[in-house]
Design a protein around this motif. Structure first.
Motif, PDB file in Angstrom:
ATOM      1  N   VAL A 406      -9.082 -48.248  12.778  1.00 36.88           N
ATOM      2  CA  VAL A 406     -10.024 -49.605  12.241  1.00 36.88           C
ATOM      3  C   VAL A 406     -11.418 -49.016  11.904  1.00 36.88           C
ATOM      4  O   VAL A 406     -11.665 -48.155  12.326  1.00 36.88           O
ATOM      5  N   PRO A 407     -11.021 -49.226  10.527  1.00 39.56           N
ATOM      6  CA  PRO A 407     -11.618 -49.478   9.353  1.00 39.56           C
ATOM      7  C   PRO A 407     -13.423 -49.810  10.178  1.00 39.56           C
ATOM      8  O   PRO A 407     -13.570 -50.551  10.337  1.00 39.56           O
ATOM      9  N   VAL A 408     -14.442 -49.098   9.715  1.00 40.41           N
ATOM     10  CA  VAL A 408     -15.774 -50.034   9.812  1.00 40.41           C
ATOM     11  C   VAL A 408     -16.227 -51.017   9.810  1.00 40.41           C
ATOM     12  O   VAL A 408     -16.822 -52.174  10.218  1.00 40.41           O
ATOM     13  N   THR A 409     -15.614 -51.028   8.087  1.00 47.11           N
ATOM     14  CA  THR A 409     -16.172 -52.499   7.393  1.00 47.11           C
ATOM     15  C   THR A 409     -14.415 -52.461   6.583  1.00 47.11           C
ATOM     16  O   THR A 409     -13.825 -51.605   5.876  1.00 47.11           O
ATOM     17  N   GLY A 410     -14.619 -53.897   6.270  1.00 46.57           N
ATOM     18  CA  GLY A 410     -13.070 -54.081   5.344  1.00 46.57           C
ATOM     19  C   GLY A 410     -12.432 -55.251   5.635  1.00 46.57           C
ATOM     20  O   GLY A 410     -13.052 -56.152   6.535  1.00 46.57           O
ATOM     21  N   SER A 411     -11.235 -55.622   4.774  1.00 49.65           N
ATOM     22  CA  SER A 411     -11.059 -56.943   4.840  1.00 49.65           C
ATOM     23  C   SER A 411      -8.863 -56.893   4.870  1.00 49.65           C
ATOM     24  O   SER A 411      -8.988 -55.785   3.643  1.00 49.65           O
ATOM     25  N   TRP A 426      -5.729 -63.739   7.266  1.00 48.84           N
ATOM     26  CA  TRP A 426      -6.676 -63.219   6.283  1.00 48.84           C
ATOM     27  C   TRP A 426      -8.202 -62.504   7.937  1.00 48.84           C
ATOM     28  O   TRP A 426      -8.418 -63.129   8.657  1.00 48.84           O
ATOM     29  N   LEU A 427      -8.081 -61.121   7.479  1.00 49.59           N
ATOM     30  CA  LEU A 427      -9.304 -61.470   8.349  1.00 49.59           C
ATOM     31  C   LEU A 427     -10.258 -60.398   7.918  1.00 49.59           C
ATOM     32  O   LEU A 427     -10.379 -59.386   6.547  1.00 49.59           O
ATOM     33  N   ARG A 428     -11.288 -60.087   8.696  1.00 52.71           N
ATOM     34  CA  ARG A 428     -12.196 -59.629   7.645  1.00 52.71           C
ATOM     35  C   ARG A 428     -13.192 -58.970   9.115  1.00 52.71           C
ATOM     36  O   ARG A 428     -13.326 -59.346   9.758  1.00 52.71           O
ATOM     37  N   ILE A 429     -13.876 -57.405   8.509  1.00 49.23           N
ATOM     38  CA  ILE A 429     -13.706 -56.434   9.766  1.00 49.23           C
ATOM     39  C   ILE A 429     -15.483 -55.920   9.634  1.00 49.23           C
ATOM     40  O   ILE A 429     -15.549 -55.964   7.972  1.00 49.23           O
ATOM     41  N   SER A 430     -16.027 -55.404  10.186  1.00 49.40           N
ATOM     42  CA  SER A 430     -17.538 -55.187  10.304  1.00 49.40           C
ATOM     43  C   SER A 430     -18.250 -55.077  11.128  1.00 49.40           C
ATOM     44  O   SER A 430     -18.066 -55.330  12.349  1.00 49.40           O
TER      45      SER A 430
END
Ligand code: NFE
Length: 498
Positions: A406-411, A426-430
Motif C-alpha cells: 500500500v503506498p503511503v499516499t496516493g489515489s 474512487w480511493l484516496r490513501i493518506s
C-alpha cells in the motif's frame, strides 16, 4: 428455511411485501384530469424503491406523463470505509451488496492497484474474470426468473408468488407450466454459479480471495476441471432454457419493444480484461447518445453526481473524484430520494447489459423493456463462452500473485461493470489509511432522481408514455422498472467523511 428465503436470499425484503398503491384522483392539469399512481415499495427489487407516476389521457389512451423515483432507504458504506487499512477495502466493499459483490471487490482492487501503479499476474486477471463471470451469470438468471417473470406469466398463486396480479398475463395455463419448471431450475443454476465462483473465489457470495496483488488460491488442474463441469451446466441452461424462455416472453409481449424506451443514452465503463494492460476488454468502454450507434469515448473525469433532489447538501463539488457531495440534509424540501443523480456531461445515461451489448456491437435491436431482457440473456451466453476460453488460458505452474504494498499516499480509480451496469470506485490513501472513498453504482445511474436541470433519471424517462390499463394493478409500471433490474442496496449512497 422460509419460502421467501428459498426463493432468493439476495432480495428477501422484496418478497415479504406486496406492492402497495395509492391512487390520488382528480388532480387538474393542462390536459384534463390527471391521476397519480404510487407503487411503494416496488417488490422484487433489492432494497427500497418507490415510484410515483402521473397518468393522463393522451389520444384516448391512459399513459404515464410524468414519473418520480425515490430511493427510500439510506446506506452508509463510504462512512464505514474511512480510516480503514486500504487492503481491507475489497472485503468491505463486497458487503455493499450480496448480488454483485465481485463487482465491488474488483473495483476496489483496481483502485488499490492503480494507486500503486501495480499490475497483477496474468493468472490473477483470468481467475478474476472467471469468478466475476460466474456472478454475472447468476445475476442475469436471478433477474429474469426470480425478479421479472412473475410480471408476465400467470403462474400458480402459491407462496411466495402470491398475492399476485392476474391482469394482462398472456402466458397462462399449460403454456405457463414450462416456465414454472424453468423457474425451479433457475434456483439450481444460481446455486451452481455461486459454487462455480467459489472454486477460485474461496467462497461465494463475497469471495474472500479478491486482494490487491492477485489471488490467494492457485489454478490447480483439478479446480480447472471442476470449473469446466459447472460452466458446462450453465452454458446448457442459458442456451436450452434461458434464451428460449426470454424469446417466448418477447413473442407474447411484442408491444414491450415500444415500451420503456427512455433517452437512449447508453454508457459502459467496460469489463473483463482480456490482456494484462487492461486496455482491451470483452465488453468495451464507450457511450452512445440519443439512439445513435456512433461510439463515443468515455472520459472518467467528467462523470458527475447531482444532488439537487437528493438528501445531500450541494456545497462541495458534485464529482466523485472531488471526494463527495457534501453532508446529509434530512429536511431538504426538494429532495425525494437518497439516490444521487449521476450524469455524463450533464446527460442521464442508461447502464446495464443492453448498454454494454449495443456499445460492443453485439446487439442491433432497440432500447425497450424486451430489448433489455434479450440483451441480458445474450450477454450471459457471450460471457459463458468467453469463460470457456479463459479456462484454457490458465497456466497452473505460473504465479497468481505478486507482492503488493500500500503506498503511503496516493489515489486510484477502479472502473468496471457490475451486472446492472457501470460501477466506479474512487480511493484516496493518506498515511497508509483510507482518507476517502466514493462509490458510484449502476442503479444510481438508472434509478436516479431529477438533476439540477430538472431532467428525469433514465427509469423515470423510460416510464413516459407507458400505457396503464388498470389503475389498481399498474403492472406496466412495474415491468418498465424491473427491466432495468434496479438494486437500491447498491445505489443509496452516503457522503465524504468529515
Ligand atoms: Ni446490489 Fe449492483 C450490480 C452494483 S447495482 S446489485 O449489478 O454495483 O447498483
Amino acid at each position: 428455511m422460509s419460502e421467501s428465503k428459498l426463493i432468493c436470499w439476495n432480495c428477501d425484503p422484496g418478497h415479504i411485501f406486496r406492492e402497495r398503491f395509492r391512487l390520488n384522483k382528480g388532480m387538474a392539469t393542462y390536459s384534463g384530469i390527471a391521476q397519480t399512481v404510487s407503487v411503494e415499495p416496488v417488490e422484487r427489487v433489492e432494497g427500497s424503491l418507490s415510484v410515483d407516476v402521473t397518468v393522463e389521457s393522451v389520444n384516448g389512451r391512459q399513459v404515464v406523463t410524468d414519473a418520480r423515483l425515490d430511493g427510500t432507504a439510506f446506506g452508509g458504506n463510504e462512512k464505514i470505509l474511512a480510516c480503514k487499512n486500504p487492503e481491507d477495502i475489497p472485503d468491505l466493499t463486497q458487503r455493499i451488496c450480496v448480488t454483485c459483490p465481485t463487482a465491488h471487490g474488483l473495483a476496489s482492487v483496481a483502485a488499490l492497484e492503480k494507486a500503486a501503479a501495480f499490475t497483477a499476474p496474468t493468472n490473477a486477471r483470468i481467475m478474476r474474470n472467471l469468478v466475476h463471470g460466474a456472478i454475472f451469470i447468476q445475476s442475469h438468471v436471478l433477474h429474469f426468473y426470480l425478479l421479472s417473470l412473475q410480471d408476465y406469466i400467470d403462474a400458480p398463486s402459491i407462496p411466495p408468488r402470491q398475492p399476485a396480479w392476474h391482469g394482462d398475463k398472456r402466458i397462462t395455463g399449460s403454456e405457463a407450466e414450462p416456465f414454472v419448471r424453468s423457474y425451479t431450475a433457475a434456483l439450481e443454476v444460481r446455486r451452481k454459479c455461486q459454487e462455480m465462483a467459489a472454486i477460485f473465489g474461496g467462497k461465494a457470495p463475497s469471495p474472500s480471495i479478491l486482494i490487491p496483488g492477485g489471488l490467494t488460491t492457485a489454478p490447480r488442474t483439478q479446480r480447472i476441471e471442476e470449473f469446466k463441469t459447472y460452466l458446462a451446466d450453465a452454458v446448457s441452461f442459458i442456451q436450452d432454457t434461458y434464451l428460449p424462455d426470454v424469446l417466448k416472453v418477447a413473442k407474447a409481449y411484442q408491444d414491450y419493444f415500444e415500451i420503456g424506451v427512455g433517452y437512449k443514452n447508453l454508457l459502459s465503463l467496460g469489463v473483463f480484461d482480456v490482456e494484462d494492460s487492461g486496455l482491451t476488454k470483452l465488453l468495451k468502454r464507450g457511450r452512445q447518445s440519443a439512439g445513435s450507434t456512433y461510439l463515443e469515448a468515455v472520459d472518467p473525469m467528467v462523470l458527475g453526481e447531482k444532488v439537487t433532489h437528493s438528501w445531500y447538501s450541494t456545497t462541495i463539488a458534485n464529482r466523485p473524484q472531488a471526494w463527495g457531495t457534501g453532508s446529509l440534509v434530512f429536511a431538504k424540501k426538494e429532495a425525494p430520494s437518497w439516490t444521487k443523480a449521476p450524469r455524463y456531461q450533464k446527460q442521464p445515461c442508461e447502464v446495464g447489459a443492453l448498454a454494454r451489448m449495443k456499445i460492443n456491437g453485439d446487439y442491433s435491436g432497440g432500447v425497450s423493456v424486451m430489448d433489455r431482457f434479450i440483451a441480458r440473456a445474450l450477454e450471459a451466453q457471450k460471457i459463458a463462452q468467453a469463460m470457456r476460453e479463459w479456462l484454457s488460458q490458465l497456466t497452473p505452474a505460473q504465479a497468481v500473485r505478486r507482492l503488493y504494498t500500500v503506498p503511503v499516499t496516493g489515489s486510484g480509480v477502479g472502473l468496471t461493470e457490475a451486472p446492472r451496469g457501470a460501477l466506479g470506485h474512487w480511493l484516496r490513501i493518506s498515511d497508509k489509511k483510507t482518507a476517502n472513498y466514493q462509490v458510484l453504482t449502476p442503479t444510481c445511474w438508472n434509478a436516479s432522481p431529477r438533476d439540477d436541470q430538472d431532467r428525469r433519471g433514465p427509469i423515470e424517462q423510460a416510464l413516459i408514455n407507458t400505457p396503464i390499463a388498470n389503475f389498481s394493478e399498474p403492472v406496466e409500471v412495474i415491468r418498465v422498472v424491473h427491466s432495468f433490474d434496479p438494486c437500491l442496496a447498491c445505489s443509496v449512497r452516503t457522503v465524504r467523511r468529515g
